[in-house]
Structures are given as C-alpha cells and as structure tokens.
Design a protein around this motif. Structure first.
Motif, PDB file in Angstrom:
ATOM      1  N   ALA A  23      49.696  17.188  47.826  1.00 41.46           N
ATOM      2  CA  ALA A  23      49.848  18.405  48.633  1.00 41.46           C
ATOM      3  C   ALA A  23      48.488  18.853  49.182  1.00 41.46           C
ATOM      4  N   LYS A  24      47.442  18.652  48.370  1.00 41.80           N
ATOM      5  CA  LYS A  24      46.096  19.020  48.857  1.00 41.80           C
ATOM      6  C   LYS A  24      45.719  18.181  50.072  1.00 41.80           C
ATOM      7  N   ARG A  25      46.066  16.902  50.044  1.00 42.43           N
ATOM      8  CA  ARG A  25      45.797  16.015  51.191  1.00 42.43           C
ATOM      9  C   ARG A  25      46.547  16.540  52.421  1.00 42.43           C
ATOM     10  N   VAL A  26      47.772  16.963  52.173  1.00 41.04           N
ATOM     11  CA  VAL A  26      48.575  17.490  53.273  1.00 41.04           C
ATOM     12  C   VAL A  26      47.894  18.748  53.828  1.00 41.04           C
ATOM     13  N   GLY A  27      47.400  19.579  52.909  1.00 43.23           N
ATOM     14  CA  GLY A  27      46.720  20.813  53.306  1.00 43.23           C
ATOM     15  C   GLY A  27      45.521  20.535  54.212  1.00 43.23           C
ATOM     16  N   VAL A  28      44.801  19.463  53.910  1.00 43.23           N
ATOM     17  CA  VAL A  28      43.632  19.094  54.727  1.00 43.23           C
ATOM     18  C   VAL A  28      44.067  18.815  56.171  1.00 43.23           C
ATOM     19  N   GLU A  29      45.163  18.090  56.312  1.00 43.69           N
ATOM     20  CA  GLU A  29      45.632  17.749  57.669  1.00 43.69           C
ATOM     21  C   GLU A  29      46.171  18.982  58.388  1.00 43.69           C
ATOM     22  N   VAL A  30      46.819  19.878  57.635  1.00 45.34           N
ATOM     23  CA  VAL A  30      47.310  21.120  58.240  1.00 45.34           C
ATOM     24  C   VAL A  30      46.126  21.921  58.780  1.00 45.34           C
ATOM     25  N   SER A  31      45.040  21.939  58.002  1.00 41.61           N
ATOM     26  CA  SER A  31      43.870  22.726  58.433  1.00 41.61           C
ATOM     27  C   SER A  31      43.198  22.109  59.658  1.00 41.61           C
ATOM     28  N   LYS A  32      43.484  20.840  59.923  1.00 39.61           N
ATOM     29  CA  LYS A  32      42.948  20.225  61.150  1.00 39.61           C
ATOM     30  C   LYS A  32      43.798  20.575  62.369  1.00 39.61           C
ATOM     31  N   GLY A  33      44.929  21.249  62.139  1.00 38.92           N
ATOM     32  CA  GLY A  33      45.760  21.693  63.258  1.00 38.92           C
ATOM     33  C   GLY A  33      47.029  20.892  63.478  1.00 38.92           C
ATOM     34  N   TYR A  34      47.350  20.024  62.554  1.00 37.63           N
ATOM     35  CA  TYR A  34      48.579  19.244  62.717  1.00 37.63           C
ATOM     36  C   TYR A  34      49.803  19.981  62.192  1.00 37.63           C
ATOM     37  N   ASP A  35      50.955  19.728  62.824  1.00 39.05           N
ATOM     38  CA  ASP A  35      52.244  19.974  62.190  1.00 39.05           C
ATOM     39  C   ASP A  35      52.524  18.690  61.415  1.00 39.05           C
ATOM     40  N   VAL A  36      52.793  18.821  60.122  1.00 32.64           N
ATOM     41  CA  VAL A  36      52.902  17.613  59.307  1.00 32.64           C
ATOM     42  C   VAL A  36      54.333  17.377  58.841  1.00 32.64           C
ATOM     43  N   ILE A  37      54.774  16.139  58.980  1.00 34.77           N
ATOM     44  CA  ILE A  37      56.042  15.736  58.377  1.00 34.77           C
ATOM     45  C   ILE A  37      55.683  14.863  57.182  1.00 34.77           C
ATOM     46  N   VAL A  38      56.072  15.322  55.997  1.00 32.68           N
ATOM     47  CA  VAL A  38      55.777  14.570  54.779  1.00 32.68           C
ATOM     48  C   VAL A  38      57.046  13.851  54.351  1.00 32.68           C
ATOM     49  N   ILE A  39      56.945  12.545  54.152  1.00 34.70           N
ATOM     50  CA  ILE A  39      58.079  11.780  53.625  1.00 34.70           C
ATOM     51  C   ILE A  39      57.747  11.427  52.179  1.00 34.70           C
ATOM     52  N   VAL A  40      58.641  11.769  51.272  1.00 41.70           N
ATOM     53  CA  VAL A  40      58.370  11.458  49.864  1.00 41.70           C
ATOM     54  C   VAL A  40      59.343  10.430  49.308  1.00 41.70           C
ATOM     55  N   SER A  41      58.791   9.606  48.395  1.00 39.38           N
ATOM     56  CA  SER A  41      59.605   8.700  47.579  1.00 39.38           C
ATOM     57  C   SER A  41      60.019   9.448  46.323  1.00 39.38           C
ATOM     58  N   ALA A  42      60.864   8.796  45.536  1.00 40.49           N
ATOM     59  CA  ALA A  42      61.182   9.309  44.199  1.00 40.49           C
ATOM     60  C   ALA A  42      59.963   9.085  43.300  1.00 40.49           C
ATOM     61  N   MET A  43      59.865   9.856  42.228  1.00 39.36           N
ATOM     62  CA  MET A  43      58.795   9.614  41.253  1.00 39.36           C
ATOM     63  C   MET A  43      58.872   8.163  40.782  1.00 39.36           C
ATOM     64  N   SER A  44      57.715   7.549  40.522  1.00 40.91           N
ATOM     65  CA  SER A  44      57.747   6.111  40.227  1.00 40.91           C
ATOM     66  C   SER A  44      58.620   5.826  39.000  1.00 40.91           C
ATOM     67  N   GLY A  45      59.386   4.774  39.073  1.00 47.63           N
ATOM     68  CA  GLY A  45      60.289   4.404  37.980  1.00 47.63           C
ATOM     69  C   GLY A  45      61.661   5.042  38.096  1.00 47.63           C
ATOM     70  N   GLU A  46      61.738   6.112  38.871  1.00 55.61           N
ATOM     71  CA  GLU A  46      62.984   6.888  38.928  1.00 55.61           C
ATOM     72  C   GLU A  46      64.116   6.085  39.591  1.00 55.61           C
ATOM     73  N   THR A  47      63.805   5.459  40.734  1.00 54.19           N
ATOM     74  CA  THR A  47      64.856   4.706  41.437  1.00 54.19           C
ATOM     75  C   THR A  47      65.334   3.536  40.577  1.00 54.19           C
ATOM     76  N   ASN A  48      64.389   2.847  39.918  1.00 59.21           N
ATOM     77  CA  ASN A  48      64.788   1.750  39.016  1.00 59.21           C
ATOM     78  C   ASN A  48      65.738   2.248  37.943  1.00 59.21           C
ATOM     79  N   LYS A  49      65.421   3.412  37.414  1.00 60.00           N
ATOM     80  CA  LYS A  49      66.259   3.979  36.356  1.00 60.00           C
ATOM     81  C   LYS A  49      67.670   4.243  36.887  1.00 60.00           C
ATOM     82  N   LEU A  50      67.744   4.811  38.079  1.00 63.10           N
ATOM     83  CA  LEU A  50      69.051   5.125  38.669  1.00 63.10           C
ATOM     84  C   LEU A  50      69.837   3.857  38.975  1.00 63.10           C
ATOM     85  N   VAL A  51      69.137   2.835  39.498  1.00 59.65           N
ATOM     86  CA  VAL A  51      69.804   1.549  39.773  1.00 59.65           C
ATOM     87  C   VAL A  51      70.344   0.982  38.459  1.00 59.65           C
ATOM     88  N   GLY A  52      69.550   1.117  37.384  1.00 62.85           N
ATOM     89  CA  GLY A  52      69.972   0.653  36.065  1.00 62.85           C
ATOM     90  C   GLY A  52      71.252   1.338  35.609  1.00 62.85           C
TER      91      GLY A  52
END
Ligand code: ADP
Ligand code: ASP
Ligand code: MG
Length: 412
Positions: A23-52
């Motif tokens: 989020a801090k990285r995102v904040g840096v880009e916002v402060s540069k004047g961008y509108d930011v679209i953040v795409i997130v993955s699941a927490m690591s291991g989470e998708t594997n667990k669900l597939v299991g």
C-alpha cells in the motif's frame, strides 16, 4: 489524470504487514499524480489451499463451482488492501470482478476476458477516489456465473485493465526483481534481463516460467501495454525491473534468451491404437472436450495397422484424460489396448528469437543433455524454441547444464 496499473502477487500480499508495504508503494504513485488501479492476488498459498479443498471434495469437479471456490482468495486481499489504504487517508475502494464488471467467456477455470467497461471505476476516479483495488484472476460470464482465468491469472487481469484504461504502464510486483534467463530459484547463475522481447516472454511463459501468465503477455503485445516486472521487496526507480517490449527495442541479445521448465508433466501413451484416418481427431477431440490441455504429441510408425500415440498433459489432468479415453473406448470411437501414464516427467525448453537465424541450437541442446546422461523422451520444436520431456529428477540438472552451455550468465 494518467492511470497506472500496479499488480501485487501472492507473496507481496501474504500478510497484513506485506499488504501495508504494498500500500505504501501505491501511495508513492498516488503522490506522483496517478489514478491507480491495483490488482491483487490471493495471499500466497491460499489459492492452492482452495484448489486442494475442491479436489478433496470432488476430483472431477463441476468447473463452475471450482471457480466459485478458488476465486474467493482474491476477495480477501482486495478488501484488506482497501482498508489499509483508507488507514493511510488514501481514498480507495475494492471491486470484485463481477462488480466492475470483468466480462469473460464461460470457459470455467480458464476463462478469457472479453470486455472491461471502464465507466464505473472512471466515475469514481472523477468523484475523487484515488485507488481502485480489483480482485485479480476472476470475472463473470454471460450466464452470470463467476469465472477464473487460469492459474497466475491476476497478471492477465492487470494487463487487461491497463489496456481498458489506456494506462501509462502496467507494473507487475512480485517476489523476484524481474525476468531472469531462467528461474533464479533453481539456477543461481540466472541473470536478470533489463528487457525481453514479447515473443520470447510469451514462449517462456507458455513453457512454464510462471513469472507472467502467458495470456497477460499476449494481451500486452496486442494492446501495446508497457509491461514491467518489478520486485515488491526493493525500493523502486522508474527503470527498475524488466521491461517486456518489442524486439526492435532490444539492441543485443543472445541466441538463446532463456531456459524454462514445467515440472508437473505426464507422458501418456495409448498403446496399440488402430491406425486409420480420423484416429487423431477421435482421440484429441474428447480430450479437449474434457478440458485436458494436451501439449506434445507423437505418433509412432505403425506396424500391422496399429500404432502407439503419445501425448503430454499436466499431472493434475491425468484422471480427466483417463476418463475421456475410457469413455471414448466404451463408445467404440477409439480402440486401444492400454493407456500408460508416466507421471514422473518434466519439460525443459530453450527459447530465443536468435534461433531464427542460427542453426545448431537443437543439436547443442541434445548434446548437453547427453553429456549429463539425461534421456530425452519426447522432443518438439518451433521457430524460436526447443522443448524436451525428461525424467523429473533430472530437471534442475538439465536447466543448469543448458544455462551453462548457452552461456546465459553473460550478456550478449
Ligand atoms: P506472484 O505470486 O507474484 O504472481 P509467481 O510465483 O507467480 O509470483 O511468479 C514469480 C516466480 O516465478 C518467481 O518466484 C520465480 O521462482 C518464478 N520464475 C520462473 N521462471 C522465472 C524467470 N525466468 N524469471 C523470473 N522468475 C521466474
Ligand atoms: N491466486 C491465483 C493463483 O494463485 C491467481 C494469481 O495469483 O495470479 O493462481
Ligand atoms: Mg503469478
């Protein structure tokens, strides 16, 4: 406002603390004047667990319910990222795929994005929202069902948003600081590339280098998205990481750009198939309909009108393949004596656009493997790649030996 797309992979959002860091990285880009679209993955291991969970419940699952389950990991991180940004006083909200909506085909577990109407998110940006967080990997079909885009699909969500919003750049934040000549986790001589051509990245990705999902590279190439792979664990300058770009933008490159591997392959052989016109279609149509991703195919020379047909597919699709073939046999569409699955194989490939103008790459590859005493089970080639199927236990050795032999640790 210019738009920037930032995608954070599983390890980059693995804990609330890491989400804070992202989020801090995102904040840096916002402060540069961008509108930011953040795409997130699941927490690591989470998708594997669900597939299991799905496999445990129903090995030959209904893919619509598989998607309902495995898409859920991304919903959690999207909400947490929005909350974290709000804590930082950055106006932000989360969106699940269907809310945007991310419209996809109905090919559950491997859907393709068809359209992303930007209006809803744009309206929010106009009202003062600074960051739209979108759950990656998921969308909605015309039938109104939740879909997923295949493993690693958040990369594709990111590139598709960058294309839909005309973003200035699409940054893929991950646990390595760029694209390497091979997976740095299995070859310590792997070298980070400052730039890589779309076509090479496309091949590496489709041959197993999971740093980017294949479809994301395809989309970036088609829609001319400026695509960059960067580390979420290091401070970033604007030219950090690896830029995926046109071939013309690369001054010098090695004949072989990289080595890729795919660990969990299976070699399936249909023994003694009646060799007649239409036999390949009779085998591969039902496999395709069963959702088996067939990769390499070899048909042996026939003897007395019968032949062996060998193909490779991912290990986790063996049950589906076996069922599809047993059903085809029961219907009388295919006649074979036995179906033998060798689940202990891996695919190793060398990739490079230089192969178009250099001969001898295949011969050298085979010699290197021979020197290591590694038996090649199946070979396939295309204009810019050579792939072999070998015993899985030699996979790391093969990757390292090829990396050495083609001197990939040295820049051209
Ligand atoms: P994320 O969760 O961020 O999407 P992935 O695990 O999907 O991350 O992809 C990053 C991983 O890809 C790296 O940790 C690395 O092990 C692997 N990888 C495979 N081949 C390469 C390569 N050529 N360059 C960089 N990373 C690679
Ligand atoms: N979470 C999904 C996966 O693990 C999508 C992604 O991370 O890109 O495959
Ligand atoms: Mg990934």
């Amino acid at each position: 406002m210019p738009v920037l797309v930032m995608k954070f992979g599983g390890t980059s959002v693995a804990t609330p603390d890491r989400i804070k860091r992202a989020a801090k990285r995102v904040g840096v880009e916002v402060s540069k004047g961008y509108d930011v679209i953040v795409i997130v993955s699941a927490m690591s291991g989470e998708t594997n667990k669900l597939v299991g969970y799905v496999n445990e419940t129903a090995p030959l699952f209904d893919a619509r319910e598989y998607d309902a389950v495995v898409s859920s990991g991304e919903n959690v991180t999207a909400g947490l990222m929005a909350l974290t940004l709000q804590n930082m006083d950055v106006p932000a909200r989360s969106w699940q795929g269907w809310q945007v909506p991310v419209k996809t085909t109905s090919a559950h577990s491997a859907a393709r994005i068809e359209d992303i109407p930007p209006d809803n998110i744009r309206k929010k940006f106009e009202e003062g929202m600074k960051v739209a967080i979108v759950a990656g990997f998921q969308g909605i079909s015309a039938e109104g069902r939740i879909t997923t885009l295949g493993r690693g699909g958040s990369d594709t969500t990111a590139v598709a948003f960058a294309a839909a919003f005309g973003a200035e750049r699409c940054d893929i934040y991950t646990d390595v600081d760029g694209v390497y000549t091979t997976d740095p986790r299995i070859c310590d001589k792997a070298r980070k590339l400052d730039k890589i051509a779309f076509e090479e990245m496309l091949e590496l990705a489709s041959l197993g280098a999971k740093v980017l999902q294949t479809r994301s590279v395809e989309l970036a190439m088609r829609y001319k998205v400026k695509l960059r792979v960067v580390s979420s664990f290091e401070e970033q300058s604007d030219d950090a990481g690896t830029l995926v770009c046109d071939e013309e933008d690369i001054m010098e490159s090695n004949v072989v750009a990289g080595v890729a591997y795919s660990r969990d392959e299976t070699k399936m052989t249909l023994m003694s198939v009646a060799d007649r016109p239409g036999i390949a279609a009779a085998i591969f149509m039902p496999l395709s309909e069963a959702g088996v991703n067939v990769d390499m195919i070899v048909q042996n020379i026939s003897e007395d009108g019968r032949t062996d047909m060998t193909f490779s597919c991912p290990v986790d699709q063996v049950k589906r393949a076996e069922k599809a073939m047993a059903d085809a046999k029961a219907r009388g569409d295919v006649n074979f004596h036995d179906l033998v699955a060798d689940t202990g194989v891996a695919k190793v490939s060398v990739v490079g656009i230089g192969m178009r103008s250099h001969t001898g790459v295949a011969a050298k590859m085979f010699q290197v493997l021979s020197n290591e005493g590694i038996n090649i089970k199946v070979i396939t080639t295309s204009e810019i790649k050579i792939s072999v199927l070998i015993d899985r236990k030699y996979m790391e050795l093969a990757v390292q030996a090829l990396h050495d032999a083609f001197e990939l640790e040295k820049a051209a």
